[in-house]
Structures are given as C-alpha cells and as structure tokens.
Scaffold this motif. Structure first.
Motif, PDB file in Angstrom:
ATOM      1  N   THR A  11       0.846  -1.188   0.000  1.00  0.00           N
ATOM      2  CA  THR A  11       0.000   0.000   0.000  1.00  0.00           C
ATOM      3  C   THR A  11       0.886   1.244   0.000  1.00  0.00           C
ATOM      4  N   VAL A  37      -3.461  -2.971  -2.228  1.00  0.00           N
ATOM      5  CA  VAL A  37      -4.694  -2.257  -1.846  1.00  0.00           C
ATOM      6  C   VAL A  37      -4.245  -0.848  -1.474  1.00  0.00           C
ATOM      7  N   ALA A  38      -4.522   0.108  -2.342  1.00  0.00           N
ATOM      8  CA  ALA A  38      -3.951   1.444  -2.148  1.00  0.00           C
ATOM      9  C   ALA A  38      -4.990   2.516  -2.457  1.00  0.00           C
ATOM     10  N   PRO A  39      -4.776   3.718  -1.933  1.00  0.00           N
ATOM     11  CA  PRO A  39      -5.771   4.787  -2.105  1.00  0.00           C
ATOM     12  C   PRO A  39      -5.938   5.198  -3.569  1.00  0.00           C
ATOM     13  N   ASP A  40      -7.167   5.573  -3.922  1.00  0.00           N
ATOM     14  CA  ASP A  40      -7.436   6.005  -5.298  1.00  0.00           C
ATOM     15  C   ASP A  40      -7.015   7.448  -5.554  1.00  0.00           C
ATOM     16  N   CYS A  58     -14.118   0.201  -2.722  1.00  0.00           N
ATOM     17  CA  CYS A  58     -12.883  -0.553  -2.928  1.00  0.00           C
ATOM     18  C   CYS A  58     -13.104  -1.504  -4.096  1.00  0.00           C
ATOM     19  N   SER A  73      -8.254  -0.561  -5.683  1.00  0.00           N
ATOM     20  CA  SER A  73      -8.197   0.884  -5.487  1.00  0.00           C
ATOM     21  C   SER A  73      -9.287   1.263  -4.483  1.00  0.00           C
ATOM     22  N   CYS A  74      -8.896   1.961  -3.439  1.00  0.00           N
ATOM     23  CA  CYS A  74      -9.802   2.209  -2.314  1.00  0.00           C
ATOM     24  C   CYS A  74      -9.992   3.713  -2.104  1.00  0.00           C
ATOM     25  N   ASP A  80      -7.328   2.823   6.226  1.00  0.00           N
ATOM     26  CA  ASP A  80      -8.509   2.122   5.710  1.00  0.00           C
ATOM     27  C   ASP A  80      -8.108   0.992   4.759  1.00  0.00           C
ATOM     28  N   CYS A  81      -7.125   1.263   3.895  1.00  0.00           N
ATOM     29  CA  CYS A  81      -6.685   0.261   2.906  1.00  0.00           C
ATOM     30  C   CYS A  81      -6.205  -1.008   3.595  1.00  0.00           C
TER      31      CYS A  81
END
Lengths: 260, 260
Positions: A11, A37-40, A58, A73-74, A80-81
């Motif tokens: 992440t 799983v990483a921020p958008d 997500c 993409s979260c 949160d990810c």
C-alpha cells in the motif's frame, strides 16, 4: 517440493498510480505473491486517519495488464486500505505489509503525520510484520532504482527474522546514486519539529483562506538519529512502536495530587 | 499585584459546537484566559492528519455571546487547529492546550486514531503542555458534570508542575455518577486492538460500498492499564509520548545483515 511464496500486501499514501508504489511492487514481485490495496487519490499527511463518517469504495483495478499482482483501489485513507485488505480482500493473513515507496521523507517527527507509515503501523497493530519505505525526493519522476537492492535486502531480513510484536520499521532512503549510498544505519527518531508558515490568501469572494506550509527544524545533534544518517549518505531504519506510553514519567505522575 | 491568568487553548475533534467542548470551556474559564480554535465539523478518527492538499478556512465565531472566551472555527483537522492557533491566532505561546472532552473513549490503541489526542500531541510537539480528555459516552447528551472537578484538579496540577518535554496526558473518564468515580489512576496504554467488521451495502446505482465498523478486543490482563482502571471505576491517565522509537529493538536490529 516447492515452498509457498510469502503473501505481501502493498500500500502507500501517494495513491495507487504513483511511481513509488510501482517501484515497490516491482521489487516485491521478485520475492512473493503480491496484493495491492492502495488509495485512489493522494493521501499524504493523513496520519492514522480512518473513515468513519462516510462510505468507502474498494474496487479491483488493472494498472498493468501483464503484471502478476492483484490490485484494488480504495476511496479511503492508507489505514482504511490495510483494514479493508485484511478483512475483505485477502483470504489469509499476509506474511508482510510494505508501504511506499513514499515520494518524500518520513524521518523524525514526520512519521506521525505520514499516511505511509500509519499504514505500516496499522498492519503492525494487526500483527502483520510491516515496513514503510520513503525516498527523500518529492518529485514525481524521482529515481527509485538505487533503493531497490536495499529494499530487497531489508524485506528478506524481515521475512527471515520476523519482527517483535508491537514494532514496525520506518525506512528512509537518501536521494543519492547507488554508488553514493554508504549502507544502512539503525537509528532513533530525531527530535525535530515543523514551524508552520501559513500562506494567507483571499478567494475571489473576498474570504480569507490559508495554505499550510512550514519549515523543518532539527535541533537534535545526535549521531544516532535518522536525520544524521540520511544527511551522511546512509539509509535510516528506525524501529517504530505504537505503545505511546511514556513509561519513564509514570513514577513521577504517581506523586501528583490528582484526586480533586 | 495581580498574577496574569494562564492562556489556555481549547480544541477537540467532535466540532466546535459539541457539548463536550462546551463543558471543557466552562471548566477552563474558571482557571484561565480561554481561546478556542476547533473544527467546524466532526473530525473523529482523523488521527494526526493535516491538510496539505486543500485550503483552510479559519474564522472568528460567537457561540455564546455572554461567554468570555474568543472562539475560532476552522475547516481543518484537530491538528490543523493547533497549528493555526499557535501560528496565526494567538499572540503568545499558550500555557496549556486542552482537547476534548471527547464523546467516547480514547483509551488503549484508540489514542492513535483519535483526533482529540492528536491535537494534544501536536501541542506537545510544539512545546505546549497538553492534555486530551475523553468521556466513555458517545451520546450527544452525555453527562459531563461528574468529570468537571477531576478535570480541574488535573489541569491545575499540570499548570503547577509542568510536563516533561515530549510528554502529554491522555485522560479517560468512565461513564459514572460523581459518587461512583473512585479517583484517578496513572496507567499504561492497554495492549488492545480493533477487529474490523465492514458493513457491505449496494448503492442505488448498483455499486458496492462499505461502512467501517468493528469490535474492540482487549487481551491485556494487566491491572496497570487504562482499560483496567476504567472498568474498575477510575479515571485513567496515560502519559503519552511522540518519540515512537522502539529503543529496545535497536540492539538486535544491529545484528541483522542489512547491507544488501
């Protein structure tokens, strides 16, 4: 008999398309089975924020269709990810969580504002060995190549030795050519802080607003700090904990007259 | 000769109109000159987030026109509020920063997600003695009366004794009547964590989304923890630091083969 590859959660806080996370994914694909799983969107400076007053999305994404990793993409923060990954996406506990490579330093007090490091800390809270990586170069075209072999060595050590409960690693890498990096130093967090300089402007409707900026002040002269190591050509590793208790002050506090 | 009243900065994470901050302002007005700089909207779970990718507004507001304090409502996070206060609003360094009273617990690992405590930590980083106060009652009509005399005693002690550099106080108050509160206990942060339970729903357009929720798990049986104190009728005080270095692990890390 083949040994099962380690499962590695990747992440960051600069967003899933940032060059830094792409470089980290490349290195991790050489070592294990990778799930991203990483921020958008960019989440720098989000610290340990979690999303409790709004909804989270997500979704699976394909950023490089020839790459082996699965990616999600979260809409939330880096923390949160990690929560989303361990609870909703991964079907087993990962052997490692790596966060970064951050575009910019997370040394000294920056660790506390950093989304990159907070993601690693969150993984640590969940009992997953975790490392945050940061390069001292904010540029989008920063050169991550010189750090790759060091990241590989650090990750292999963590997979082999594990980390004690309650400890994650904060790794910062100086902006240097490969031949200029002198090696790795284990450090303590330098005692430094930011002095804010708000940039005050007026919007087209006549209302004042501010941009937060500031100057980083390091008054810590210790040669065992991350700041010293980075300024002297070393990669710094600070073992970082999330028991924030100031144990050394408990005894004195017990002498206060607190029962009002 | 009159002694100058201490200057007290008050902030929180539930927003400037929350009953908890109103109760804290009441108590502080009995002790010093009060300036309030607090978020214009709820900021629970924001941790140590700062606003670097968008603009900040910060405007004077009058919430109770007969009250003596000056108040400012800020569009940013609790940490932004402290930075804004010390750099743009106050004309001298405050003698104390208090944050809260939070509606809900900030004991154990909650300290790390808490906007309330992150505001206190930020003040600590800036060298201001700081305390975060939280009541174990999420309700908007929570009863803050029983905690007032204890808050006053704790604040007076901090103003008299000061706090060591790098230490702030995390104070949690059980949801009890005044006669049921047994007193104050100095504690360490309990070793506990959250197990997430995402509530997955589908929006009217057919896209899945999530609400973050979870269950708090305390596996720490120690009788010196904040969780123990709170469950046994005491107000807990955990001295809290922001040097996150896991000093105990430095020696072992030095034995690793990290120079790849």
């Amino acid at each position: 008999m083949t040994q099962k590859k380690p499962l590695i959660l990747v992440t960051n806080d600069d967003g899933i398309t940032a060059p830094g996370i792409r470089a980290l994914i490349d290195v991790m694909n050489e070592i294990g089975e990778v799930v991203v799983v990483a921020p958008d969107s960019p989440q720098s400076g989000m610290g340990h924020a979690i999303t409790i007053n709004s909804t989270l999305y997500c979704d699976p994404v394909i950023i490089n269709k020839n790459a082996p990793q699965k990616e999600f993409s979260c809409s939330g923060t880096p923390v949160d990810c990690v929560k989303m990954a361990s609870r909703e996406i991964l079907n087993r506990k990962p052997d490692l969580c790596v966060s970064g490579i951050n575009h910019g330093s997370n040394s000294a007090i920056n660790v506390i504002y950093s989304g990159t490091m907070s993601a690693a800390v969150e993984a640590g809270i969940e009992g997953i060995p975790a490392i945050g990586f940061s390069l001292l170069d904010y540029a989008m075209d920063a050169n991550f190549e010189p750090s790759k072999k060091h990241i590989k060595a650090i990750v292999k050590n963590v997979l082999k030795n594990g980390l004690p409960k309650g400890v994650v690693l904060n790794v910062n890498i100086p902006k240097l050519e490969e031949s200029e990096i002198k090696g790795v130093k284990i450090c303590r967090q330098a005692n430094a802080h930011w002095v804010e300089e708000f940039d005050k402007r007026t919007n087209p409707m006549g209302r004042d607003y501010y941009w937060l900026s500031g100057k980083f002040i390091n008054e810590d002269k210790g040669e065992d700090t991350d700041e010293w190591a980075l300024h002297n050509g070393y990669i710094s590793i600070v073992p970082t904990q999330f028991d924030l208790t100031a144990h050394h002050f408990i005894q004195e506090l017990n002498n206060w007259s607190l029962n009002g």
